[in-house]
Structure formats: C-alpha cells, structure tokens
Write an enzyme that holds these catalytic residues in place. Sequence first.
Site, PDB file in Angstrom:
ATOM      1  N   ARG A  92       0.666  14.090   7.435  1.00  0.00           N
ATOM      2  CA  ARG A  92       1.424  14.491   8.629  1.00  0.00           C
ATOM      3  C   ARG A  92       2.926  14.714   8.352  1.00  0.00           C
ATOM      4  O   ARG A  92       3.648  15.239   9.178  1.00  0.00           O
ATOM      5  CB  ARG A  92       1.243  13.431   9.733  1.00  0.00           C
ATOM      6  CG  ARG A  92      -0.156  13.428  10.323  1.00  0.00           C
ATOM      7  CD  ARG A  92      -0.475  12.144  11.093  1.00  0.00           C
ATOM      8  NE  ARG A  92      -0.832  11.033  10.226  1.00  0.00           N
ATOM      9  CZ  ARG A  92      -1.150   9.807  10.648  1.00  0.00           C
ATOM     10  NH1 ARG A  92      -1.136   9.536  11.939  1.00  0.00           N
ATOM     11  NH2 ARG A  92      -1.471   8.858   9.785  1.00  0.00           N
ATOM     12  N   ASN A 149       4.687   8.145   9.991  1.00  0.00           N
ATOM     13  CA  ASN A 149       3.616   9.075   9.644  1.00  0.00           C
ATOM     14  C   ASN A 149       4.051  10.523   9.798  1.00  0.00           C
ATOM     15  O   ASN A 149       3.384  11.424   9.320  1.00  0.00           O
ATOM     16  CB  ASN A 149       2.390   8.820  10.518  1.00  0.00           C
ATOM     17  CG  ASN A 149       1.859   7.406  10.314  1.00  0.00           C
ATOM     18  OD1 ASN A 149       1.575   7.000   9.199  1.00  0.00           O
ATOM     19  ND2 ASN A 149       1.774   6.642  11.387  1.00  0.00           N
ATOM     20  N   LEU A 153       0.855  -1.194   0.000  1.00  0.00           N
ATOM     21  CA  LEU A 153       0.000   0.000   0.000  1.00  0.00           C
ATOM     22  C   LEU A 153       0.891   1.244   0.000  1.00  0.00           C
ATOM     23  O   LEU A 153       1.671   1.447   0.925  1.00  0.00           O
ATOM     24  CB  LEU A 153      -0.890   0.029   1.246  1.00  0.00           C
ATOM     25  CG  LEU A 153      -1.789  -1.185   1.491  1.00  0.00           C
ATOM     26  CD1 LEU A 153      -2.709  -0.923   2.674  1.00  0.00           C
ATOM     27  CD2 LEU A 153      -2.605  -1.492   0.270  1.00  0.00           C
ATOM     28  N   ARG A 209      34.737  13.651  -9.268  1.00  0.00           N
ATOM     29  CA  ARG A 209      33.375  13.830  -9.784  1.00  0.00           C
ATOM     30  C   ARG A 209      32.974  12.694 -10.719  1.00  0.00           C
ATOM     31  O   ARG A 209      33.800  11.864 -11.099  1.00  0.00           O
ATOM     32  CB  ARG A 209      33.295  15.199 -10.463  1.00  0.00           C
ATOM     33  CG  ARG A 209      33.419  16.342  -9.441  1.00  0.00           C
ATOM     34  CD  ARG A 209      33.663  17.667 -10.105  1.00  0.00           C
ATOM     35  NE  ARG A 209      32.640  17.977 -11.090  1.00  0.00           N
ATOM     36  CZ  ARG A 209      32.759  18.934 -12.009  1.00  0.00           C
ATOM     37  NH1 ARG A 209      33.872  19.641 -12.091  1.00  0.00           N
ATOM     38  NH2 ARG A 209      31.776  19.154 -12.851  1.00  0.00           N
ATOM     39  N   GLY A 214      -1.208   6.574  -0.271  1.00  0.00           N
ATOM     40  CA  GLY A 214      -1.607   7.641   0.652  1.00  0.00           C
ATOM     41  C   GLY A 214      -0.738   8.885   0.504  1.00  0.00           C
ATOM     42  O   GLY A 214       0.376   8.842  -0.013  1.00  0.00           O
TER      43      GLY A 214
HETATM   44  C1  UD1 Z   1      -2.819   1.671   9.353  1.00  0.00           C
HETATM   45  C2  UD1 Z   1      -3.827   0.682   9.923  1.00  0.00           C
HETATM   46  C3  UD1 Z   1      -3.597   0.565  11.414  1.00  0.00           C
HETATM   47  C4  UD1 Z   1      -2.177   0.161  11.713  1.00  0.00           C
HETATM   48  C5  UD1 Z   1      -1.175   1.081  11.013  1.00  0.00           C
HETATM   49  C6  UD1 Z   1       0.215   0.491  11.115  1.00  0.00           C
HETATM   50  C7  UD1 Z   1      -5.848   0.831   8.568  1.00  0.00           C
HETATM   51  C8  UD1 Z   1      -7.234   1.363   8.508  1.00  0.00           C
HETATM   52  N1  UD1 Z   1      -5.157   1.142   9.660  1.00  0.00           N
HETATM   53  O1  UD1 Z   1      -3.099   2.932   9.926  1.00  0.00           O
HETATM   54  O2  UD1 Z   1      -4.474  -0.383  11.981  1.00  0.00           O
HETATM   55  O3  UD1 Z   1      -1.941   0.146  13.107  1.00  0.00           O
HETATM   56  O4  UD1 Z   1      -1.491   1.228   9.623  1.00  0.00           O
HETATM   57  O5  UD1 Z   1       1.187   1.344  10.599  1.00  0.00           O
HETATM   58  O6  UD1 Z   1      -5.436   0.123   7.677  1.00  0.00           O
HETATM   59  N2  UD1 Z   1      -2.869   3.949   1.837  1.00  0.00           N
HETATM   60  C9  UD1 Z   1      -3.292   3.771   0.541  1.00  0.00           C
HETATM   61  N3  UD1 Z   1      -4.526   4.205   0.188  1.00  0.00           N
HETATM   62  C10 UD1 Z   1      -5.373   4.781   1.058  1.00  0.00           C
HETATM   63  C11 UD1 Z   1      -4.929   4.961   2.395  1.00  0.00           C
HETATM   64  C12 UD1 Z   1      -3.678   4.530   2.749  1.00  0.00           C
HETATM   65  O7  UD1 Z   1      -2.550   3.249  -0.285  1.00  0.00           O
HETATM   66  O8  UD1 Z   1      -6.483   5.123   0.654  1.00  0.00           O
HETATM   67  C13 UD1 Z   1      -1.511   3.483   2.214  1.00  0.00           C
HETATM   68  C14 UD1 Z   1      -0.625   4.582   2.713  1.00  0.00           C
HETATM   69  O9  UD1 Z   1       0.147   5.126   1.645  1.00  0.00           O
HETATM   70  C15 UD1 Z   1       0.278   3.855   3.707  1.00  0.00           C
HETATM   71  C16 UD1 Z   1      -0.580   2.707   4.190  1.00  0.00           C
HETATM   72  O10 UD1 Z   1      -1.635   2.564   3.258  1.00  0.00           O
HETATM   73  O11 UD1 Z   1       1.443   3.339   3.106  1.00  0.00           O
HETATM   74  C17 UD1 Z   1      -1.169   2.950   5.577  1.00  0.00           C
HETATM   75  O12 UD1 Z   1      -1.937   4.130   5.543  1.00  0.00           O
HETATM   76  P1  UD1 Z   1      -1.915   5.147   6.749  1.00  0.00           P
HETATM   77  O13 UD1 Z   1      -2.841   6.266   6.448  1.00  0.00           O
HETATM   78  O14 UD1 Z   1      -0.549   5.490   7.145  1.00  0.00           O
HETATM   79  O15 UD1 Z   1      -2.600   4.237   7.873  1.00  0.00           O
HETATM   80  P2  UD1 Z   1      -2.447   4.337   9.436  1.00  0.00           P
HETATM   81  O16 UD1 Z   1      -3.340   5.425   9.938  1.00  0.00           O
HETATM   82  O17 UD1 Z   1      -1.038   4.403   9.810  1.00  0.00           O
HETATM   83 CA    CA Z   2       0.892   4.512   8.674  1.00  0.00          CA
END
Ligand code: UD1
Ligand code: CA
Length: 455
Positions: free
Chosen positions: A15, A227, A8, A332, A11
Amino acid sequence: MYKSALILAAGKGTRMKSDLPKVLHKVCGKEMVNHVIDTLREAGIDDVNVIIGTGAQKVEEATESKNVSYTIQNEQLGTGHAVICAKEFLENKKGTVAIFTGDAPLITKESVIALIDFHENNNNKATLLTSILTDANGYGRVIRNSENDVEKIVEHKDCDENELKVKEINAGMYAFDIEMLLLALAKLSNNNSQGEYYLTDVIEILKKDNHRVGAMAVPFEETLGVNSRIQLGQVEEIMRNRINEAHMINGVTLIDSKNTYIGADVVIGNDTIIYPGCVIEGKTTIGRDVVIKGTSRLENVQVGDRTTIDNSVIVKSKVGEDTSVGPFAYIRPESTIGNEVKIGDFVEIKKAKIGDKTKVSHLTYIGDAEVGESCNFGCGTVVVNYDGKKKHLTKIGNNAFIGCNTNLVSPVTVEDDAYIAAGSTITKTVESGALAIARAKQINIKGWVNKKRIK
Ligand code: UD1
Ligand code: CA
C-alpha cells in the site's frame, strides 16, 4: 531474566506504492525499523533479531550499525510464518520474547518496559498491547469473552459485522513465553481470507489450551502502524511534535514548533533558539545559546556554544563556538570551522579547516584548504582547487591577509603574516611576512579619451 526481541520487517508494504521496503521509510529522518530497534534497546533489550525478506539487503544495510541479528523470510506468508522462520533464534532461549513490528515506530520505551513487566508479573504466556481507535479500519480486532478476557484476535478482513464494530485493536506488539509460542506456532493454519499464517492466531490457540493470555492498553498514538503514505504523514507529525516538545522541555526555544523539523537523534543545548523552517537532521549536536535563523538546514553537524547560523546549509561538518555563519553560506562536508570565526554571505566552504578568529566575510569559495587563525579574506576570493582532473590542497598560515578578488591556484602555500594584494592570482608560495602582487601593472594613457572623441 534474559530478554530478547523480534522485529517483523519482511513485508513488502504494497500500500506504500514504493520501491523501498516499507520499514525503511523515514519518520523524522530515521528509518521506521531503526526507531523500533532504538526503542527496544532503550528498554533494555540487547538481543534483537530482525526478520527481513523484501529488500533484505537494503534493510540489512540500513540497520548495519545497530548490532542486530537477522532472520531471512524468503516468502511473505504472513506474520506467523515470519516468526516461524525465526525458530533458530528462539529455540535455545527461555523466558520472554518481545515481538514488535517494524512499521509502528511510535511505541515508547516506557510501554515496552511496562508490557514485559505486566507479562511476567502476571505469569502470562502471551500478552498483547491494545488500544482504542476511533477508526479501527485495517487493524485486527481484540475479541473478549463474557468475563472480559481476551479470547482471540480477528483480522479486519476476517471480521463479521459485529466484530467490525469493535474499536479495541491489536497493536501487533506482544510479549510471549518462548516455549509456548513455539508450541502454538506449530499449530497455525492459513485458513483465512488472506491465506496467510497469522501470528495473531497464536492468542486463540494458547487461550484454547487454557494458558494465561493478557492484554495491556497503551495510548492509541503509540500503536499507529504505517501501511500507507497518509499514515506515514500522520506518524511523522506525531513524532515531530514529540521530539519538539522534548526539546522545549529541555530548554530550547522553538519559535514555531509546528514548522521546525528536528531529526530523532539530534541533541540541542538549552537556551538555543531555533527559527521556523529549520531542518536539523542526522547525528547533529548543537550547543547552548546557539541561534539558528531563517530556513537553515543542518545535517550531521556539530555546532559549538553561542554560535549563530542564518539561512545557511551545513552538511557533515563542525562549527566552533562564538562563530557566525551566513546569511546564505554553504558549508559542505568535512569542513571544520573554528571558534570566533565569521563565515559571511555567499561563502562556500568545502573540505576545509578554518582557524579561530578568521574572517571570510563575503562571496568567497574555499575548498580543500587549511587556513590558520586570524586571517582575513577579502570579498571574492577563490581557491582554485581543481585542475580538471585532481583536487589540490591550499595551505594558509596564521594572520594572513588575502586581498579582494584573489585567486589561490592550488597547490599553493601562503605563510604566516603574508599579505596578498587585491586582484592577485597566486601560483607560488608567499613567504611569511611578504606582500604578493600578482596582477598586470596599471598603465594610464594621458589624454586618450579626448583623442578618441576627435576620431
Ligand atoms: C498486523 C496484525 C494486526 C494488527 C496490525 C497492527 C497480523 C496477522 N495482523 O496487521 O492484527 O492490528 O498488524 O499494526 O499479524 N511481515 C513480515 N512477514 C510477513 C508479513 C508481514 O515480516 O509475511 C511484517 C511486515 O513487514 C510488517 C509487520 O509484519 O512490519 C506487519 O505486517 P502487515 O502486513 O503490515 O500487517 P497488518 O495487516 O498491518
Ligand atoms: Ca501494519
């Protein structure tokens, strides 16, 4: 069995307060998402699909060499939605898919392998990695029932008072049975405090349908997600220690390992000694018995055995064996320095080949040149490679002697065994074995000083 993985990485990383997509922030010189891809590959997973959205093109470019496929998630409606977008990647597959996040780069290959083995050996439909954190702030909490089985994951923002006290967190890293995952995803809703489709809800859905769900604990370090910049700094420090310890175990001396910055892909031979403050980055390979002193920086460099580098900067170049560079040299890109060469203080080399046993001891610039073996450059030599429009090539044969303060106006050739008198400005070929003197003749005017004084 056939294994695949999703990462994933769509996002925004609000933050981080950055224009760069979060997963492209670097840890020990390598983008977080590339750490995760490399770890999955080392764990034996070939088929990796990266879900991209925010800054998709940048993420694709940064992962270009990794041979992964991509899913585009146009709108970031949550981690569950991200996986739904990857339906095409999953649909024709059976068995296990591992799902990791691009913002948690400390996961190790051993844990990835252990997760998949544990998942498959227990016939689970879903298995999540968890850890116990003293500060669980921001993470999803793992909620267990009276039998201590995982029942669900509750996101921090959705936790009630009791759930907030739970220290066991969801690492955001899972193994799923693909068929069951797809069925559960179809049942996701976004009825939560963030209005997002949470991947974490799949756990509760599967559990309610009486499927086997398991959890495996890993050391807390490996689950740390990035984050914010503060977390980025913490993860960097842990990764740096890990890398440095691995080198020390392999027989490299780091005089002050807390102050030595070695990139994730650097290879170093044993009995090499690295002084504090050195920054060694990119695809750098360093041989055995090398000494790197001062605060040198090496980026994408190959260094041969027994070479010494002191307080110097070397970029995208090769340095041979038994060579000495510095103090205060700058090499270089696209330079190749031979064996037993001396590149001394305040020497700059650019896009030049320097043959074995050649000495360039001080205050010299050599750019766009091919220099043979066993040459000697006097202090203050300048290769005049640029005419204001174009760069030109200078060729110097073997055993040439270049006197102090020589200008070599390119394009120009100095043949083997040629000798150039100090202070010469060379514009024409110097034939093999010839002495070139190209400077104004000295005139001494007798008694001049006295006459001047009388006036
Ligand atoms: C997420 C988990 C949480 C966990 C944490 C661990 C969910 C709902 N929550 O929260 O339980 O403890 O990770 O680090 O899954 N991303 C996408 N598409 C989206 C949203 C996010 O690709 O629509 C990706 C982000 O780029 C990131 C990852 O998913 O790499 C996690 O997303 P993030 O928003 O950081 O989730 P957390 O709030 O950290
Ligand atoms: Ca995260």
